[in-house]
Design a protein around this motif. Structure first.
Motif, PDB file in Angstrom:
ATOM      1  N   PHE A  37       0.813  -1.211   0.000  1.00  0.00           N
ATOM      2  CA  PHE A  37       0.000   0.000   0.000  1.00  0.00           C
ATOM      3  C   PHE A  37       0.856   1.276   0.000  1.00  0.00           C
ATOM      4  CE2 PHE A  37      -1.986   3.216   2.851  1.00  0.00           C
ATOM      5  CZ  PHE A  37      -2.820   3.755   1.898  1.00  0.00           C
ATOM      6  N   ALA A  38       1.669   1.440   1.049  1.00  0.00           N
ATOM      7  CA  ALA A  38       2.353   2.722   1.247  1.00  0.00           C
ATOM      8  C   ALA A  38       3.468   2.966   0.230  1.00  0.00           C
ATOM      9  CB  ALA A  38       2.930   2.777   2.662  1.00  0.00           C
ATOM     10  N   SER A  39       4.267   1.940  -0.032  1.00  0.00           N
ATOM     11  CA  SER A  39       5.413   2.145  -0.933  1.00  0.00           C
ATOM     12  C   SER A  39       4.916   2.538  -2.326  1.00  0.00           C
ATOM     13  CB  SER A  39       6.289   0.900  -0.993  1.00  0.00           C
ATOM     14  OG  SER A  39       5.542  -0.210  -1.425  1.00  0.00           O
ATOM     15  N   ASN A  40       3.827   1.928  -2.790  1.00  0.00           N
ATOM     16  CA  ASN A  40       3.303   2.287  -4.120  1.00  0.00           C
ATOM     17  C   ASN A  40       2.667   3.666  -4.097  1.00  0.00           C
ATOM     18  OD1 ASN A  40       3.784  -0.029  -6.023  1.00  0.00           O
ATOM     19  ND2 ASN A  40       2.990  -1.079  -4.211  1.00  0.00           N
ATOM     20  N   TRP A  41       2.013   3.994  -2.982  1.00  0.00           N
ATOM     21  CA  TRP A  41       1.417   5.341  -2.869  1.00  0.00           C
ATOM     22  C   TRP A  41       2.526   6.387  -2.967  1.00  0.00           C
ATOM     23  CZ3 TRP A  41       1.914   9.633   0.232  1.00  0.00           C
ATOM     24  CH2 TRP A  41       0.910  10.613   0.103  1.00  0.00           C
ATOM     25  N   ILE A  42       3.632   6.163  -2.246  1.00  0.00           N
ATOM     26  CA  ILE A  42       4.734   7.139  -2.266  1.00  0.00           C
ATOM     27  C   ILE A  42       5.338   7.223  -3.665  1.00  0.00           C
ATOM     28  CG2 ILE A  42       7.067   7.606  -1.398  1.00  0.00           C
ATOM     29  CD1 ILE A  42       6.115   6.416   1.303  1.00  0.00           C
ATOM     30  N   CYS A  43       5.626   6.056  -4.264  1.00  0.00           N
ATOM     31  CA  CYS A  43       6.274   6.073  -5.595  1.00  0.00           C
ATOM     32  C   CYS A  43       5.372   6.719  -6.646  1.00  0.00           C
ATOM     33  CB  CYS A  43       6.654   4.651  -6.010  1.00  0.00           C
ATOM     34  SG  CYS A  43       8.065   4.013  -5.081  1.00  0.00           S
ATOM     35  N   ASP A  44       4.047   6.560  -6.525  1.00  0.00           N
ATOM     36  CA  ASP A  44       3.124   7.099  -7.534  1.00  0.00           C
ATOM     37  C   ASP A  44       2.713   8.543  -7.252  1.00  0.00           C
ATOM     38  OD1 ASP A  44       3.106   4.699  -8.859  1.00  0.00           O
ATOM     39  OD2 ASP A  44       1.362   3.923  -7.777  1.00  0.00           O
ATOM     40  N   THR A  45       2.664   8.947  -5.970  1.00  0.00           N
ATOM     41  CA  THR A  45       1.998  10.201  -5.606  1.00  0.00           C
ATOM     42  C   THR A  45       2.934  11.299  -5.134  1.00  0.00           C
ATOM     43  OG1 THR A  45       0.318   8.710  -4.745  1.00  0.00           O
ATOM     44  CG2 THR A  45      -0.030  11.042  -4.306  1.00  0.00           C
ATOM     45  N   ALA A  46       4.044  10.933  -4.512  1.00  0.00           N
ATOM     46  CA  ALA A  46       4.900  11.953  -3.882  1.00  0.00           C
ATOM     47  C   ALA A  46       5.376  12.972  -4.914  1.00  0.00           C
ATOM     48  CB  ALA A  46       6.102  11.280  -3.221  1.00  0.00           C
ATOM     49  N   ALA A  47       5.295  14.241  -4.553  1.00  0.00           N
ATOM     50  CA  ALA A  47       5.689  15.308  -5.482  1.00  0.00           C
ATOM     51  C   ALA A  47       6.242  16.480  -4.688  1.00  0.00           C
ATOM     52  CB  ALA A  47       4.466  15.769  -6.276  1.00  0.00           C
ATOM     53  N   ALA A  48       7.083  17.266  -5.330  1.00  0.00           N
ATOM     54  CA  ALA A  48       7.640  18.451  -4.675  1.00  0.00           C
ATOM     55  C   ALA A  48       6.501  19.358  -4.234  1.00  0.00           C
ATOM     56  CB  ALA A  48       8.559  19.184  -5.645  1.00  0.00           C
ATOM     57  N   GLY A  49       6.626  19.921  -3.033  1.00  0.00           N
ATOM     58  CA  GLY A  49       5.595  20.814  -2.507  1.00  0.00           C
ATOM     59  C   GLY A  49       4.645  20.106  -1.551  1.00  0.00           C
ATOM     60  N   MET A  50       4.593  18.787  -1.610  1.00  0.00           N
ATOM     61  CA  MET A  50       3.694  18.018  -0.736  1.00  0.00           C
ATOM     62  C   MET A  50       4.209  18.046   0.708  1.00  0.00           C
ATOM     63  SD  MET A  50       3.212  13.957  -1.197  1.00  0.00           S
ATOM     64  CE  MET A  50       1.805  13.865  -2.250  1.00  0.00           C
ATOM     65  N   THR A  51       3.300  17.977   1.670  1.00  0.00           N
ATOM     66  CA  THR A  51       3.706  17.912   3.075  1.00  0.00           C
ATOM     67  C   THR A  51       3.278  16.575   3.662  1.00  0.00           C
ATOM     68  OG1 THR A  51       3.386  20.277   3.231  1.00  0.00           O
ATOM     69  CG2 THR A  51       3.554  19.104   5.301  1.00  0.00           C
ATOM     70  N   LEU A  52       4.170  15.928   4.393  1.00  0.00           N
ATOM     71  CA  LEU A  52       3.858  14.641   5.008  1.00  0.00           C
ATOM     72  C   LEU A  52       4.026  14.739   6.520  1.00  0.00           C
ATOM     73  CD1 LEU A  52       5.834  12.355   2.535  1.00  0.00           C
ATOM     74  CD2 LEU A  52       3.347  12.388   2.810  1.00  0.00           C
ATOM     75  N   THR A  53       3.201  14.001   7.249  1.00  0.00           N
ATOM     76  CA  THR A  53       3.337  13.971   8.706  1.00  0.00           C
ATOM     77  C   THR A  53       4.209  12.785   9.090  1.00  0.00           C
ATOM     78  OG1 THR A  53       1.159  14.946   8.974  1.00  0.00           O
ATOM     79  CG2 THR A  53       2.060  13.808  10.895  1.00  0.00           C
ATOM     80  N   SER A  54       5.121  13.023  10.028  1.00  0.00           N
ATOM     81  CA  SER A  54       6.040  11.958  10.446  1.00  0.00           C
ATOM     82  C   SER A  54       6.266  12.028  11.952  1.00  0.00           C
ATOM     83  CB  SER A  54       7.375  12.140   9.731  1.00  0.00           C
ATOM     84  OG  SER A  54       8.337  11.241  10.228  1.00  0.00           O
ATOM     85  N   LEU A  55       6.619  10.892  12.528  1.00  0.00           N
ATOM     86  CA  LEU A  55       7.163  10.925  13.888  1.00  0.00           C
ATOM     87  C   LEU A  55       8.621  11.360  13.786  1.00  0.00           C
ATOM     88  CD1 LEU A  55       5.818   7.614  15.492  1.00  0.00           C
ATOM     89  CD2 LEU A  55       4.741   9.857  15.400  1.00  0.00           C
ATOM     90  N   HIS A  56       9.174  11.804  14.884  1.00  0.00           N
ATOM     91  CA  HIS A  56      10.578  12.214  14.887  1.00  0.00           C
ATOM     92  C   HIS A  56      11.481  11.016  14.590  1.00  0.00           C
ATOM     93  CE1 HIS A  56      10.243  16.369  16.070  1.00  0.00           C
ATOM     94  NE2 HIS A  56       9.217  16.019  16.843  1.00  0.00           N
ATOM     95  N   PRO A  57      12.681  11.251  14.057  1.00  0.00           N
ATOM     96  CA  PRO A  57      13.592  10.144  13.763  1.00  0.00           C
ATOM     97  C   PRO A  57      13.801   9.251  14.988  1.00  0.00           C
ATOM     98  CG  PRO A  57      14.470  12.207  12.922  1.00  0.00           C
ATOM     99  CD  PRO A  57      13.259  12.559  13.738  1.00  0.00           C
TER     100      PRO A  57
END
Ligand SMILES: Cc1cc2nc3c(=O)[nH]c(=O)nc-3n(C[C@H](O)[C@H](O)[C@H](O)COP(=O)(O)OP(=O)(O)OC[C@H]3O[C@@H](n4cnc5c(N)ncnc54)[C@H](O)[C@@H]3O)c2cc1C
Ligand code: FES
Length: 344
Positions: free
Chosen positions: A83-103
């Motif tokens: 699910f996620a890896s294909n979403w990222i490879c297909d959808t991620a684009a410059a300007g997009m914002t993603l929510t993450s936990l800290h490293p």
């Protein structure tokens, strides 16, 4: 003090995607403009939107190095049917914002004064790249990279590795294994690829479990000490760390007395019977780190200063870390009369 639920929003960071680099036909690098404080080998946990409304959470190692001037980046390879890896490879684009936990994560070298043997297969190269670049640019030891891929086409970071070989011709050795040409990696095959003088080395391995087992055996027969071999396992989270959690209340004073030093601040509380330390700490309002709560990411690692715990699951800590007293808070229940622990 006890609290009823923990709002994990305080642990999140919004990451602005600055650039998407197509590494191979099925892998991309997302470069962020948001500055991040992290160590080589650590990972981010991204919230991936889902059409059915319930987002998924997935971990991705930083492929950039905090020791160079480069922007923080992750590199994601498609998983067939994932699910996620294909979403990222297909959808991620410059300007997009993603929510993450800290490293987070413990797949981080603790010393740099020995030669390094780095072993990666497929997307397992991402934390290895971060460690490799840090070792070469900020430290002085030799580095051997053993890198397995399906074919020459699927090698991520080929240009970066060529450039590093040009910059560090006497310190870096890169040996490739191509499954399409040599079949599945074997003990003897990997051993032949290894530089002969690796006895004193620290080794960091990342790839599919069967590959890491073959690599571990080759390293041990090549003279690398078992306790100096560290591994990172890639798996999808089944829980969602972005959801608020409701920890067990601990205010009754029943249970094992615990003294926890968290980032220099000392907290005293009781851990109720059959309660894992992470839940007890969160219930006390302690800002204890966590991601998977399943014993496989290492984000909740702490060091035992005195006392003993039982861990239900440990899919991430190796013998070296266990010997140093490192344990997982999300899986540890006290089995001694009292405990002292430290979270850095
Ligand atoms: C610490 C850490 C660091 C990581 N770093 C990286 C990294 O740097 N780069 C990288 O690419 N990955 C990395 N990963 C792996 C990553 O988190 C994901 O596991 C990976 O991208 C696959 O996720 P997905 O959502 O695409 O696949 P998923 O949707 O989780 O699916 C995984 C597999 O299971 C199958 N599957 C899914 N649901 C079912 C079902 N109901 N029944 C049967 N089969 C099913 C899918 O077909 C697929 O083959 C890391 C993982 C960890 C824990
Ligand atoms: S939170 Fe992942 S191992 Fe504990």
């Amino acid at each position: 003090m006890t609290i009823d639920s923990v709002d994990v929003a305080v642990h999140t960071v919004r990451l602005q995607v600055d650039e998407v680099i197509r590494e191979t036909a099925d892998a991309v690098t997302l470069v962020f403009s948001t500055p991040l404080d992290y160590r080589p080998g650590q990972f981010l946990t991204l919230e991936i939107p889902s059409p059915d409304g319930e987002p998924a959470a997935r971990c991705y190692s930083l492929s950039s190095s905090p020791a160079t001037r480069e922007r923080a980046a992750i590199s994601v390879k498609r998983t067939a049917g994932g699910f996620a890896s294909n979403w990222i490879c297909d959808t991620a684009a410059a300007g997009m914002t993603l929510t993450s936990l800290h490293p987070a994560g413990t797949f981080v070298p603790t010393r740099w004064d020995r030669p390094l043997v780095l072993v990666a297969a497929g997307s397992g190269i991402t934390p290895i790249m971060s460690i490799l670049k840090t070792a070469l640019t900020s430290h002085g030891e030799r580095v051997v990279l053993l890198y397995a891929n399906r074919s020459r086409d699927s090698v991520m970071f080929a240009d970066t590795l060529d450039e590093l070989l040009r910059r560090f011709p006497t310190r870096l050795t890169v040996a490739h294994w191509y499954e399409a040409e040599s079949g599945l990696p074997t003990d003897a095959g990997l051993r032949d690829l290894l530089d002969t003088s690796v006895e004193n080395a620290d080794a960091y391995l990342c790839g599919p479990e069967p590959f890491m087992e073959v690599a571990r055996r080759s390293l041990v027969t090549s003279g690398v000490s078992q306790e100096n071999i560290h591994r990172e396992v890639f798996a999808s989270l089944t829980s969602n760390p972005f959801r608020a959690v409701a920890p067990t209340p601990t205010g009754s004073g029943i249970g094992t007395p615990v003294e926890a030093e968290v980032e220099g601040e000392t907290h005293s509380f009781h851990c109720p019977p059959d309660t894992v330390l992470l839940d007890a700490m969160l219930s006390e309002g302690i800002d204890a780190p966590f991601v998977c709560r399943e014993g496989n990411c290492g984000a909740c690692a702490f060091t035992l200063l005195s006392g003993e715990v039982h861990m239900h699951v440990n899919d991430t800590l190796d013998d070296y870390e266990l010997k140093k007293g490192v344990r997982l808070a999300c899986q540890s229940v006290p089995v001694s009369d009292s405990l002292r622990l430290e979270i850095e």
